[in-house]
Design a protein around this motif. Structure first.
Motif, PDB file in Angstrom:
ATOM      1  N   ASP A 100      56.909  49.812  11.694  1.00 16.21           N
ATOM      2  CA  ASP A 100      56.648  48.677  10.817  1.00 16.21           C
ATOM      3  C   ASP A 100      56.423  49.097   9.366  1.00 16.21           C
ATOM      4  OD1 ASP A 100      56.890  46.984  12.956  1.00 16.21           O
ATOM      5  OD2 ASP A 100      54.736  46.801  13.324  1.00 16.21           O
ATOM      6  N   LEU A 101      56.245  50.406   9.131  1.00 11.09           N
ATOM      7  CA  LEU A 101      56.048  50.898   7.767  1.00 11.09           C
ATOM      8  C   LEU A 101      57.288  51.585   7.196  1.00 11.09           C
ATOM      9  CD1 LEU A 101      52.470  52.483   8.008  1.00 11.09           C
ATOM     10  CD2 LEU A 101      53.100  50.371   6.849  1.00 11.09           C
ATOM     11  N   LEU A 102      58.368  51.657   7.984  1.00 11.65           N
ATOM     12  CA  LEU A 102      59.537  52.424   7.567  1.00 11.65           C
ATOM     13  C   LEU A 102      60.114  51.944   6.241  1.00 11.65           C
ATOM     14  CD1 LEU A 102      61.521  52.956  10.900  1.00 11.65           C
ATOM     15  CD2 LEU A 102      60.130  54.602   9.648  1.00 11.65           C
ATOM     16  N   LEU A 103      60.336  50.652   6.112  1.00 16.71           N
ATOM     17  CA  LEU A 103      60.984  50.107   4.920  1.00 16.71           C
ATOM     18  C   LEU A 103      60.132  50.332   3.684  1.00 16.71           C
ATOM     19  CD1 LEU A 103      63.357  48.551   3.741  1.00 16.71           C
ATOM     20  CD2 LEU A 103      62.121  46.423   4.215  1.00 16.71           C
ATOM     21  N   GLU A 104      58.839  50.057   3.810  1.00 19.62           N
ATOM     22  CA  GLU A 104      57.949  50.184   2.655  1.00 19.62           C
ATOM     23  C   GLU A 104      57.844  51.633   2.180  1.00 19.62           C
ATOM     24  OE1 GLU A 104      57.301  46.433   4.615  1.00 19.62           O
ATOM     25  OE2 GLU A 104      57.289  48.499   5.386  1.00 19.62           O
ATOM     26  N   ILE A 105      57.783  52.572   3.123  1.00 19.40           N
ATOM     27  CA  ILE A 105      57.689  53.983   2.741  1.00 19.40           C
ATOM     28  C   ILE A 105      59.008  54.484   2.168  1.00 19.40           C
ATOM     29  CG2 ILE A 105      57.446  56.313   3.695  1.00 19.40           C
ATOM     30  CD1 ILE A 105      55.276  55.282   5.525  1.00 19.40           C
ATOM     31  N   ASP A 106      60.114  53.979   2.681  1.00 18.18           N
ATOM     32  CA  ASP A 106      61.432  54.367   2.173  1.00 18.18           C
ATOM     33  C   ASP A 106      61.684  53.812   0.774  1.00 18.18           C
ATOM     34  OD1 ASP A 106      62.536  56.084   3.933  1.00 18.18           O
ATOM     35  OD2 ASP A 106      63.843  54.650   4.930  1.00 18.18           O
ATOM     36  N   LYS A 107      61.496  52.508   0.635  1.00 22.52           N
ATOM     37  CA  LYS A 107      61.853  51.814  -0.604  1.00 22.52           C
ATOM     38  C   LYS A 107      60.747  51.840  -1.655  1.00 22.52           C
ATOM     39  CE  LYS A 107      65.837  50.441   1.066  1.00 22.52           C
ATOM     40  NZ  LYS A 107      67.116  51.000   0.553  1.00 22.52           N
ATOM     41  N   MET A 108      59.535  52.160  -1.232  1.00 22.29           N
ATOM     42  CA  MET A 108      58.389  52.146  -2.137  1.00 22.29           C
ATOM     43  C   MET A 108      58.196  50.764  -2.765  1.00 22.29           C
ATOM     44  SD  MET A 108      56.561  54.963  -2.402  1.00 22.29           S
ATOM     45  CE  MET A 108      56.626  55.523  -0.709  1.00 22.29           C
ATOM     46  N   GLU A 109      58.367  49.747  -1.943  1.00 18.84           N
ATOM     47  CA  GLU A 109      58.144  48.376  -2.398  1.00 18.84           C
ATOM     48  C   GLU A 109      57.964  47.474  -1.188  1.00 18.84           C
ATOM     49  OE1 GLU A 109      62.447  46.301  -2.887  1.00 18.84           O
ATOM     50  OE2 GLU A 109      61.967  47.803  -4.438  1.00 18.84           O
ATOM     51  N   PHE A 110      57.376  46.292  -1.432  1.00 14.70           N
ATOM     52  CA  PHE A 110      57.257  45.288  -0.380  1.00 14.70           C
ATOM     53  C   PHE A 110      57.106  43.923  -1.027  1.00 14.70           C
ATOM     54  CE2 PHE A 110      52.948  46.705  -1.253  1.00 14.70           C
ATOM     55  CZ  PHE A 110      52.216  45.529  -1.321  1.00 14.70           C
ATOM     56  N   PHE A 111      57.256  42.888  -0.224  1.00 10.89           N
ATOM     57  CA  PHE A 111      57.262  41.513  -0.726  1.00 10.89           C
ATOM     58  C   PHE A 111      56.036  40.771  -0.203  1.00 10.89           C
ATOM     59  CE2 PHE A 111      58.800  37.067  -0.837  1.00 10.89           C
ATOM     60  CZ  PHE A 111      59.170  37.010  -2.170  1.00 10.89           C
ATOM     61  N   VAL A 112      55.358  40.064  -1.103  1.00 13.03           N
ATOM     62  CA  VAL A 112      54.201  39.246  -0.736  1.00 13.03           C
ATOM     63  C   VAL A 112      54.695  37.802  -0.615  1.00 13.03           C
ATOM     64  CG1 VAL A 112      51.867  38.537  -1.344  1.00 13.03           C
ATOM     65  CG2 VAL A 112      52.696  40.802  -2.023  1.00 13.03           C
ATOM     66  N   TYR A 113      54.826  37.342   0.633  1.00 13.49           N
ATOM     67  CA  TYR A 113      55.444  36.039   0.854  1.00 13.49           C
ATOM     68  C   TYR A 113      54.594  34.887   0.333  1.00 13.49           C
ATOM     69  CZ  TYR A 113      58.699  38.589   3.784  1.00 13.49           C
ATOM     70  OH  TYR A 113      59.656  39.472   4.222  1.00 13.49           O
ATOM     71  N   GLU A 114      53.262  35.035   0.415  1.00 12.28           N
ATOM     72  CA  GLU A 114      52.384  33.938  -0.003  1.00 12.28           C
ATOM     73  C   GLU A 114      52.469  33.665  -1.494  1.00 12.28           C
ATOM     74  OE1 GLU A 114      50.912  35.456   3.849  1.00 12.28           O
ATOM     75  OE2 GLU A 114      51.620  36.368   1.976  1.00 12.28           O
ATOM     76  N   THR A 115      52.672  34.719  -2.292  1.00 12.71           N
ATOM     77  CA  THR A 115      52.739  34.538  -3.750  1.00 12.71           C
ATOM     78  C   THR A 115      54.155  34.713  -4.291  1.00 12.71           C
ATOM     79  OG1 THR A 115      52.246  36.883  -4.118  1.00 12.71           O
ATOM     80  CG2 THR A 115      50.374  35.359  -4.002  1.00 12.71           C
ATOM     81  N   GLN A 116      55.091  35.052  -3.400  1.00 12.47           N
ATOM     82  CA  GLN A 116      56.489  35.247  -3.779  1.00 12.47           C
ATOM     83  C   GLN A 116      56.653  36.314  -4.874  1.00 12.47           C
ATOM     84  OE1 GLN A 116      59.349  33.422  -2.302  1.00 12.47           O
ATOM     85  NE2 GLN A 116      57.629  33.368  -0.875  1.00 12.47           N
ATOM     86  N   GLU A 117      55.904  37.408  -4.746  1.00 13.46           N
ATOM     87  CA  GLU A 117      56.047  38.500  -5.714  1.00 13.46           C
ATOM     88  C   GLU A 117      56.429  39.790  -4.982  1.00 13.46           C
ATOM     89  OE1 GLU A 117      52.475  39.946  -7.671  1.00 13.46           O
ATOM     90  OE2 GLU A 117      51.213  39.031  -6.131  1.00 13.46           O
ATOM     91  N   ARG A 118      57.162  40.621  -5.702  1.00  9.72           N
ATOM     92  CA  ARG A 118      57.579  41.904  -5.155  1.00  9.72           C
ATOM     93  C   ARG A 118      56.720  43.005  -5.783  1.00  9.72           C
ATOM     94  NH1 ARG A 118      61.740  43.222  -2.234  1.00  9.72           N
ATOM     95  NH2 ARG A 118      62.663  41.181  -2.602  1.00  9.72           N
ATOM     96  N   ILE A 119      56.113  43.810  -4.942  1.00  7.51           N
ATOM     97  CA  ILE A 119      55.266  44.904  -5.405  1.00  7.51           C
ATOM     98  C   ILE A 119      56.067  46.199  -5.316  1.00  7.51           C
ATOM     99  CG2 ILE A 119      53.085  46.142  -5.094  1.00  7.51           C
ATOM    100  CD1 ILE A 119      52.809  43.172  -5.864  1.00  7.51           C
ATOM    101  N   VAL A 120      56.272  46.831  -6.457  1.00  6.45           N
ATOM    102  CA  VAL A 120      57.044  48.073  -6.527  1.00  6.45           C
ATOM    103  C   VAL A 120      56.124  49.183  -7.024  1.00  6.45           C
ATOM    104  CG1 VAL A 120      59.052  49.232  -7.526  1.00  6.45           C
ATOM    105  CG2 VAL A 120      59.145  46.775  -7.027  1.00  6.45           C
ATOM    106  N   ALA A 121      56.214  50.333  -6.389  1.00  5.67           N
ATOM    107  CA  ALA A 121      55.346  51.446  -6.754  1.00  5.67           C
ATOM    108  C   ALA A 121      55.623  51.908  -8.183  1.00  5.67           C
ATOM    109  CB  ALA A 121      55.542  52.605  -5.779  1.00  5.67           C
TER     110      ALA A 121
END
Length: 280
Positions: free
Chosen positions: A127-148
């Protein structure tokens, strides 16, 4: 900067190579080894040596991967809406940042420790593969993308309680921390107790490695347990005499409750001592 250990942490050349290779490859470093071999402490000392911050995420059996990203506190928002609290319409006020989010938004590369990942559910690593690979994730409640802002140095520890998925392993640089040999263990002891008597160290290591060699032990004593045992022997001010003169008819070494941690191993050592006395 290359990691070469610190004044408080003895890192073998193999471990130094593994840490620096993971940093160069920008891969998480997956550490396995017996409990008490310094896996968690490595993250602390790596952060110190690099002059950066350490963010620790200690995994439990109930931990879910999304908690490392963020959590939406719907209960607090419902309560505040009933009480008429200002700001209840701003959902971002109820987003609790997780450890990965903290690492991603840091102003400099930090060391992120994901400790004892094997305690969680088998799907947790995937469940952490994408976030560790891409160094980003999406916050659905606020519709913002968090990028390292900066890629964190990720250390992941495992005590081999369960197998990790192959897809996850492919993305890591792996290192198994072998149990220290006598010379390395002496160096570790010297770091913890720089003024300790050489005789006490030699006698204690002799007993310590003899106990570890006993076949059938359920829990072999680890480095941290040796340190605790030596601390007790030094505090008693009779450490060398206790070790040299302890009654050979006794089952286990003096104050061995710091070394032996369950009744099965105590009984095993008692039986071995009894058999030794019979042969004597």
């Amino acid at each position: 900067m290359k990691f070469q250990g610190t004044g408080e942490y003895v890192a073998t050349p193999e471990l130094q190579m593994a840490v620096n290779a993971a940093i160069t490859l920008q891969r998480p470093l997956l550490l396995k080894g017996e409990p008490g071999t310094g896996k968690t402490m490595l993250a602390e000392q790596l952060a110190t040596s690099l002059g950066t911050d350490l963010i620790q995420w200690h995994i439990k059996s109930t931990t879910k991967a999304h908690q490392g990203l963020y959590e939406y506190d719907a209960v607090s928002r419902l309560r505040d809406s009933q009480l008429g609290v200002d700001g209840v319409n701003d959902i971002s006020n109820y987003i609790v940042k997780g450890k990965l989010w903290e690492a991603f938004e840091a102003d400099k590369p930090v060391v992120l420790l994901i400790d004892e990942i094997d305690k969680a559910d088998i799907e947790f690593p995937n469940d952490l593969l994408l976030e560790i690979d891409k160094m980003e994730f999406f916050v659905y409640e606020t519709q913002e993308r968090i990028v390292a802002k900066h890629r964190p140095i990720i250390l992941i520890t495992s005590n081999n309680e369960k197998e990790l998925p192959d897809a996850f392993l492919r993305r890591c640089f792996f290192h198994y921390i072998d149990f220290p040999d006598r010379e390395t263990m002496k160096a570790i002891v010297d770091v913890h107790f720089p003024n300790i008597q050489a005789e006490l160290v030699n006698d204690a290591l002799e007993v310590f490695f003899d106990v570890r060699k006993v076949p059938g032990l359920k829990k072999k004593p680890s480095t941290s347990e040796l340190v605790d045992w030596l601390k007790l022997l030094m505090a008693d001010e009779l450490g060398v005499e206790l070790l040299r003169n302890h009654d050979t008819t006794k089952a286990i070494p003096p104050m061995a409750g710091a070394l032996v941690k369950n009744e099965q191993d105590v009984h095993l050592l008692e039986r071995l001592a009894f058999m030794s006395r019979r042969r004597g």
